[in-house]
Scaffold this motif. Structure first.
Motif, PDB file in Angstrom:
ATOM      1  N   PRO A  23       0.895  -1.123   0.029  1.00  0.00           N
ATOM      2  CA  PRO A  23       0.057  -0.033  -0.029  1.00  0.00           C
ATOM      3  C   PRO A  23       0.800   1.429   0.067  1.00  0.00           C
ATOM      4  CG  PRO A  23      -0.902  -1.573   1.530  1.00  0.00           C
ATOM      5  CD  PRO A  23       0.406  -2.151   1.188  1.00  0.00           C
ATOM      6  N   VAL A  24       1.904   1.118   0.581  1.00  0.00           N
ATOM      7  CA  VAL A  24       2.933   2.434   0.756  1.00  0.00           C
ATOM      8  C   VAL A  24       4.176   2.134   0.530  1.00  0.00           C
ATOM      9  CG1 VAL A  24       3.591   4.377   2.288  1.00  0.00           C
ATOM     10  CG2 VAL A  24       1.260   3.456   2.500  1.00  0.00           C
ATOM     11  N   VAL A  25       4.852   2.676  -0.584  1.00  0.00           N
ATOM     12  CA  VAL A  25       6.363   2.438  -0.966  1.00  0.00           C
ATOM     13  C   VAL A  25       7.064   3.777  -0.880  1.00  0.00           C
ATOM     14  CG1 VAL A  25       8.005   1.754  -2.616  1.00  0.00           C
ATOM     15  CG2 VAL A  25       5.734   0.593  -2.129  1.00  0.00           C
ATOM     16  N   VAL A  26       8.020   4.032  -0.341  1.00  0.00           N
ATOM     17  CA  VAL A  26       8.607   5.204   0.169  1.00  0.00           C
ATOM     18  C   VAL A  26      10.183   5.139  -0.793  1.00  0.00           C
ATOM     19  CG1 VAL A  26       9.853   6.880   1.633  1.00  0.00           C
ATOM     20  CG2 VAL A  26       7.616   5.389   2.229  1.00  0.00           C
ATOM     21  N   LEU A  27      10.430   6.013  -1.492  1.00  0.00           N
ATOM     22  CA  LEU A  27      11.853   6.254  -2.046  1.00  0.00           C
ATOM     23  C   LEU A  27      12.460   7.306  -1.167  1.00  0.00           C
ATOM     24  CD1 LEU A  27      11.175   6.588  -5.775  1.00  0.00           C
ATOM     25  CD2 LEU A  27      11.629   4.717  -4.578  1.00  0.00           C
ATOM     26  N   ALA A  28      13.491   6.938  -0.427  1.00  0.00           N
ATOM     27  CA  ALA A  28      14.228   7.756   0.539  1.00  0.00           C
ATOM     28  C   ALA A  28      15.504   8.125  -0.031  1.00  0.00           C
ATOM     29  CB  ALA A  28      14.188   7.042   2.110  1.00  0.00           C
ATOM     30  N   GLY A  29      16.023   9.207  -0.283  1.00  0.00           N
ATOM     31  CA  GLY A  29      17.503   9.507  -0.467  1.00  0.00           C
ATOM     32  C   GLY A  29      17.584  10.838  -0.645  1.00  0.00           C
ATOM     33  N   ALA A 215      18.115  17.915   5.335  1.00  0.00           N
ATOM     34  CA  ALA A 215      18.583  18.986   4.078  1.00  0.00           C
ATOM     35  C   ALA A 215      18.780  18.227   2.871  1.00  0.00           C
ATOM     36  CB  ALA A 215      19.710  19.870   4.443  1.00  0.00           C
ATOM     37  N   GLY A 216      18.870  16.961   2.645  1.00  0.00           N
ATOM     38  CA  GLY A 216      19.406  15.989   1.529  1.00  0.00           C
ATOM     39  C   GLY A 216      20.680  16.067   1.379  1.00  0.00           C
ATOM     40  N   MET A 217      21.625  16.164   2.306  1.00  0.00           N
ATOM     41  CA  MET A 217      23.061  16.390   2.310  1.00  0.00           C
ATOM     42  C   MET A 217      23.840  15.254   2.295  1.00  0.00           C
ATOM     43  SD  MET A 217      23.737  19.973   3.667  1.00  0.00           S
ATOM     44  CE  MET A 217      23.645  21.446   2.445  1.00  0.00           C
ATOM     45  N   GLY A 218      23.267  14.206   2.390  1.00  0.00           N
ATOM     46  CA  GLY A 218      23.746  12.697   2.847  1.00  0.00           C
ATOM     47  C   GLY A 218      22.740  11.791   3.414  1.00  0.00           C
ATOM     48  N   THR A 232      26.904  13.395   0.619  1.00  0.00           N
ATOM     49  CA  THR A 232      26.963  12.998  -0.859  1.00  0.00           C
ATOM     50  C   THR A 232      28.334  13.771  -1.337  1.00  0.00           C
ATOM     51  OG1 THR A 232      25.882  15.240  -1.450  1.00  0.00           O
ATOM     52  CG2 THR A 232      24.537  13.065  -1.023  1.00  0.00           C
ATOM     53  N   ALA A 233      28.811  13.192  -2.500  1.00  0.00           N
ATOM     54  CA  ALA A 233      29.664  13.573  -3.196  1.00  0.00           C
ATOM     55  C   ALA A 233      29.841  14.968  -3.410  1.00  0.00           C
ATOM     56  CB  ALA A 233      30.122  12.995  -4.349  1.00  0.00           C
ATOM     57  N   PRO A 234      28.804  15.751  -4.144  1.00  0.00           N
ATOM     58  CA  PRO A 234      28.878  16.956  -4.300  1.00  0.00           C
ATOM     59  C   PRO A 234      28.792  17.726  -3.002  1.00  0.00           C
ATOM     60  CG  PRO A 234      27.193  15.898  -5.458  1.00  0.00           C
ATOM     61  CD  PRO A 234      27.482  14.961  -4.624  1.00  0.00           C
ATOM     62  N   VAL A 235      28.106  17.782  -1.830  1.00  0.00           N
ATOM     63  CA  VAL A 235      28.246  18.350  -0.797  1.00  0.00           C
ATOM     64  C   VAL A 235      29.610  18.358  -0.045  1.00  0.00           C
ATOM     65  CG1 VAL A 235      27.289  18.220   1.617  1.00  0.00           C
ATOM     66  CG2 VAL A 235      25.976  17.981  -0.194  1.00  0.00           C
ATOM     67  N   ARG A 236      30.267  17.135  -0.163  1.00  0.00           N
ATOM     68  CA  ARG A 236      31.597  16.936   0.598  1.00  0.00           C
ATOM     69  C   ARG A 236      32.587  17.792  -0.267  1.00  0.00           C
ATOM     70  NH1 ARG A 236      35.966  12.774   1.090  1.00  0.00           N
ATOM     71  NH2 ARG A 236      36.859  13.297   3.211  1.00  0.00           N
ATOM     72  N   ALA A 237      32.576  17.791  -1.646  1.00  0.00           N
ATOM     73  CA  ALA A 237      33.417  18.559  -2.647  1.00  0.00           C
ATOM     74  C   ALA A 237      33.114  19.928  -2.182  1.00  0.00           C
ATOM     75  CB  ALA A 237      33.148  18.393  -3.952  1.00  0.00           C
ATOM     76  N   ALA A 238      31.738  20.384  -2.375  1.00  0.00           N
ATOM     77  CA  ALA A 238      31.609  21.761  -2.095  1.00  0.00           C
ATOM     78  C   ALA A 238      32.116  22.402  -0.740  1.00  0.00           C
ATOM     79  CB  ALA A 238      30.157  22.032  -2.481  1.00  0.00           C
ATOM     80  N   THR A 239      32.002  21.550   0.178  1.00  0.00           N
ATOM     81  CA  THR A 239      32.240  21.991   1.422  1.00  0.00           C
ATOM     82  C   THR A 239      33.893  22.008   1.739  1.00  0.00           C
ATOM     83  OG1 THR A 239      30.350  20.934   2.547  1.00  0.00           O
ATOM     84  CG2 THR A 239      32.097  21.415   4.121  1.00  0.00           C
ATOM     85  N   LEU A 240      34.654  21.131   1.203  1.00  0.00           N
ATOM     86  CA  LEU A 240      35.951  21.323   1.158  1.00  0.00           C
ATOM     87  C   LEU A 240      36.617  22.223   0.416  1.00  0.00           C
ATOM     88  CD1 LEU A 240      37.035  17.387   1.322  1.00  0.00           C
ATOM     89  CD2 LEU A 240      37.031  18.863   3.016  1.00  0.00           C
ATOM     90  N   ALA A 241      35.806  22.621  -0.591  1.00  0.00           N
ATOM     91  CA  ALA A 241      36.260  23.662  -1.557  1.00  0.00           C
ATOM     92  C   ALA A 241      35.960  25.339  -0.765  1.00  0.00           C
ATOM     93  CB  ALA A 241      35.530  23.737  -2.834  1.00  0.00           C
ATOM     94  N   ALA A 242      34.890  25.056  -0.194  1.00  0.00           N
ATOM     95  CA  ALA A 242      34.498  26.572   0.549  1.00  0.00           C
ATOM     96  C   ALA A 242      35.455  26.839   1.778  1.00  0.00           C
ATOM     97  CB  ALA A 242      32.914  26.448   0.697  1.00  0.00           C
ATOM     98  N   TYR A 243      35.783  25.702   2.560  1.00  0.00           N
ATOM     99  CA  TYR A 243      36.311  25.862   3.940  1.00  0.00           C
ATOM    100  C   TYR A 243      37.580  25.221   3.934  1.00  0.00           C
ATOM    101  CZ  TYR A 243      31.439  26.803   4.725  1.00  0.00           C
ATOM    102  OH  TYR A 243      29.847  27.233   4.599  1.00  0.00           O
TER     103      TYR A 243
END
Length: 770
Positions: A23-29, A215-218, A232-243
């Motif tokens: 009856p209920v199926v969830v896509l979580a990611g 927030a959908g960051m991981g 996630t790979a984009p969040v980690r890459a963006a964070t290391l690039a920013a800080y």
């Protein structure tokens, strides 16, 4: 536009999950995983779909009343408690309604919904490869999967690249949403994996990981020993690039994370962190803590994480080398690399400096490697040394081996079992069982105990261990793999003794799919051969066994090679090829079963005196050996025309006491007169009662063909490019093997035994008999 922007990602497994009857199926990611796109693709294949975003339609919505109607809610993580209550009311009033949701965090779905969560939204390596082929990318799927984590948006972005340089990959990932972590959470991007304890150690605010997930960051991923949170790979890459890395100490954060992961038993996470930072010490500690279960659950991933490690680098780390060898050995195409890594591990185990508990661990590794590589005594002495060391270590040292203690005793037991030390093996399996903290480790110990007793012929004890093991509801992915192999072999052996060949075959079939890689393949082949003999199809069994030996027997312990010799001899006897069966000879180092098998061949060759001499030299300690030897003694006495009642009575008494039937399986015709009612699988027309099929060399088969087609010996000599005297000599040997006195008799016997294939000798050829 890049082709990947138009090419659909392979999402069939997710679409199948959405199409289930649940009856209920969830896509979580996390963001970029493609949940919305997948929901739209599923909705496009259906009629009667109502789409909503972050809200629940009113209960009075008549469009949801028809059977089979589906409600799709994107961004269901933003639903309020009142929204969830309204959804419950809606489902109650419309019991046939299908609800499909997309959320960032599983925790946002109330348990009362009874939802079924689809498998991870992240692409697998195989799905990544499928997509790369679709878009014409030349990049390797494992490498792309490694740098993207399988996140759909990241795979699309990286697939545009022509090379996977760090700078190019970072540039592609940084441009993707949702961007970097907030500054107060930036320290979370330094380690490759996180737990709440790691986040706390890094000084992140309370609830940081929950905030990142919402927030959908991981997302949380299963990991042996402890679940792991992975940005996630984009969040980690963006964070290391920013800080950048933490300003105070760029090396401190990863090492601190590794220490916390090890302390909390997050073994797979610690291994990943150690591999990412090049800390072999951390990888080594994680493998010792997680043991073989860690290798079993994450083998392919471990191999990928350690891809950059050169073989000689792990010489100082024999546990790592051993783990890599076991992972590689599970794939037939990697067996050469596995052997190389085993050799490195063996050298490392012999030379590494270590304390008391470490010496015991390295001794077991040495034992296992000698067993797998068929070096020296097959690891028996090393196993005995390890058993003594493990018995003498202190409680503190024992606790340091908690993660691998069961495996150490179990593998020492396997080496001792193969080395013919059954009692010592059973003791190690019992200690392993007592020390087991994980169910799968208990399964290996149960299987070892059951097999030791089954091989000895103590069926009651073996059945007891099997019953104890099967009280646990094992999943097939465990029972039908290495951990359950010994138990299934023991089970098959008991079924054979009870005359239930179908059940025996079913048990063996349970692990036959790993026959190409499992070290226990000689045992599997032996039990399968006994089933073939019982079914009256020994020729089929012989073909299978010989193919296996050609494929796998380059490196096996001597005891296992001799077991295969016995098995092949038994199949040849059952097939009526007594000449081939004679290849089995007994040696002083052999187990009693080998000497008994050689004595059996002598009886089929009608040499009862020799058989009795051989049997008289055997010290039989197990019920099955005692019953089999006594049965053969009775047959030998019968062949000599002497009274056989004494040994016959001993054989039947032991067999009845323990429920054994195989001691009466392979007996010459006299055996039927003595034990006829105890030979349930044999019929009067089995191959055992027929004349032996002669075994000819390739040269003799060629000469046999020439005798059919060529009229004179000089012509045959010319055809074969040898002298006439050579042909005469070879013909004499051929006639002797066939039991023939002339050409026509030799050809008639050859036809009778199928030595000429389907062709018949011509009448002219028969008239040319000499």
């Amino acid at each position: 536009m890049f082709a990947g922007d138009r090419s659909p990602l392979p999402r069939r497994r997710l679409l199948d999950a959405l199409s289930s009857s649940s009856p209920v199926v969830v896509l979580a990611g996390p963001a970029g995983a493609g949940a919305t796109t997948t929901l739209r693709a599923w909705a496009a294949e259906r009629e009667d779909v109502t789409w909503a975003a972050g809200t629940v339609p009113d209960v009075a919505d008549h469009g949801l009343a028809a059977p089979g109607t589906a409600l799709v809610i994107d961004d269901a993580g933003s639903l309020t408690p009142d929204d969830w209550d309204r959804l419950t009311l809606l489902r109650t009033s419309r019991p046939h309604l299908l609800v499909r949701l997309a959320v960032r965090s599983r925790a946002t779905v109330p348990p009362q919904q009874g939802a079924e969560f689809a498998e991870s939204l992240l692409l697998t390596v195989a799905e990544t490869a499928e997509y790369l082929i679709e878009v014409g990318s030349v990049l390797g799927a494992p490498a792309v999967h490694r740098v993207t984590g399988g996140l759909a948006s990241a795979v699309r972005a990286v697939a545009r690249l022509t090379v996977l340089s760090p700078a190019a990959v970072d540039a592609a990932l940084v441009a993707l949403p949702p961007g970097p972590l907030p500054a107060e959470h930036a320290a979370l991007a330094a380690p490759t994996v996180l737990t709440n304890e790691v986040a706390e150690a890094l000084g992140a605010p309370d609830g940081s990981i929950d905030d990142c997930e919402r927030a959908g960051m991981g997302q949380w991923e299963p990991g042996f020993g402890h679940p792991l949170f992975v940005l996630t790979a984009p969040v980690r890459a963006a964070t290391l690039a920013a800080y950048g890395q933490p300003a105070d100490s760029p090396e401190q954060t990863p090492s601190a994370a590794a220490a916390v992961l090890l302390a909390q038993g997050a073994w797979y996470g610690a291994l990943r962190e150690g591999a990412a930072t090049g800390s072999m010490q951390t990888v080594d500690a994680a493998l010792k803590g997680g043991g073989l279960e860690l290798v079993r659950m994450h083998g392919a991933a471990i191999l990928e994480h350690l891809r950059h490690v050169r073989p000689l680098e792990v010489r100082r780390w024999p546990v790592i080398a051993m783990a890599l060898a076991l992972i590689l050995n599970a794939r037939r195409e990697h067996r050469v690399r596995a052997m190389e890594m085993m050799g490195i591990a063996l050298v490392g185990a012999r030379t590494a400096a270590a304390g008391s508990s470490e010496r015991a661990l390295l001794k077991v590794i040495e034992s296992v490697l000698k067993r797998l590589l068929a070096v020296g005594d097959g690891g028996v002495k090393a196993a005995q040394s390890a058993a003594r060391m493990l018995a003498e270590i202190s409680d503190d040292e024992r606790r340091s081996l908690d993660g691998v203690l069961t495996e150490l005793h179990a593998h020492a037991g396997v080496s001792l079992m193969y080395g013919g030390h059954a009692a010592e093996a059973a003791e190690q399996f019992e200690i392993a069982l007592a020390a087991a903290v994980r169910p799968t480790a208990r399964l290996t110990a149960f299987g070892g105990l059951a097999l030791v007793q089954a091989q000895a012929g103590d069926l009651s004890a073996a059945q007891g261990w099997i019953d104890a093991a099967l009280r646990h509801p094992w999943h097939d992915s465990v029972l039908r793999e290495y951990q359950g192999s010994l138990l299934l072999i023991a089970q098959a052996w008991l079924h054979i003794q009870h005359g239930d060949l179908d059940a025996a075959e079913e048990a063996i079939d349970g692990v036959w799919h790993i026959i190409d890689t499992i070290e226990h393949w000689p045992l599997l082949a032996h039990v399968r051969a006994v089933i073939d003999i019982c079914r009256g199809v020994p020729q089929r069994g012989l073909e299978r066994l010989q193919a296996l030996r050609r494929q796998r027997s380059s490196r096996i312990p001597r005891s296992q090679a001799r077991l295969l010799d016995l098995t092949e001899s038994s199949l040849n006897l059952a097939a009526g090829d007594f000449l081939a069966a004679r290849a089995l000879t007994a040696h002083s180092r052999d187990a009693p079963a080998l000497a008994i098998g050689a004595a059996r061949v002598q009886l089929f060759d009608r040499h009862p005196e020799q058989a009795l001499r051989m049997l008289g030299r055997i010290v039989t300690e197990t019920p099955i050996d005692r019953a089999t030897a006594a049965a053969l003694e009775a047959v030998a006495l019968a062949q000599l025309g002497r009274h056989a009642a004494g040994p016959a009575s001993r054989a039947t008494s032991v067999a009845e006491t323990h429920g054994l039937t195989t001691p009466f399986l392979l007996l010459p015709p006299e055996g039927r007169e003595i034990f006829g009612e105890r030979m349930p699988w044999q019929t009067d027309d089995v191959a055992l009662a027929t004349v032996a099929r002669p075994r000819l060399t390739p040269r003799e088969l060629i000469l046999l063909e020439q005798l059919v087609d060529t009229p004179s010996l000089p012509d045959i000599a010319a055809e074969l490019h040898v002298s006439v005297n050579t042909v005469k000599s070879q013909r004499r040997t051929l006639y002797r093997k066939l039991g023939a006195a002339s050409r026509d008799e030799a050809l008639a016997i050859a036809v009778e035994h199928g030595l000429l294939g389907t062709r018949e000798p011509t009448s002219a050829a028969l008239k040319r008999g000499r």
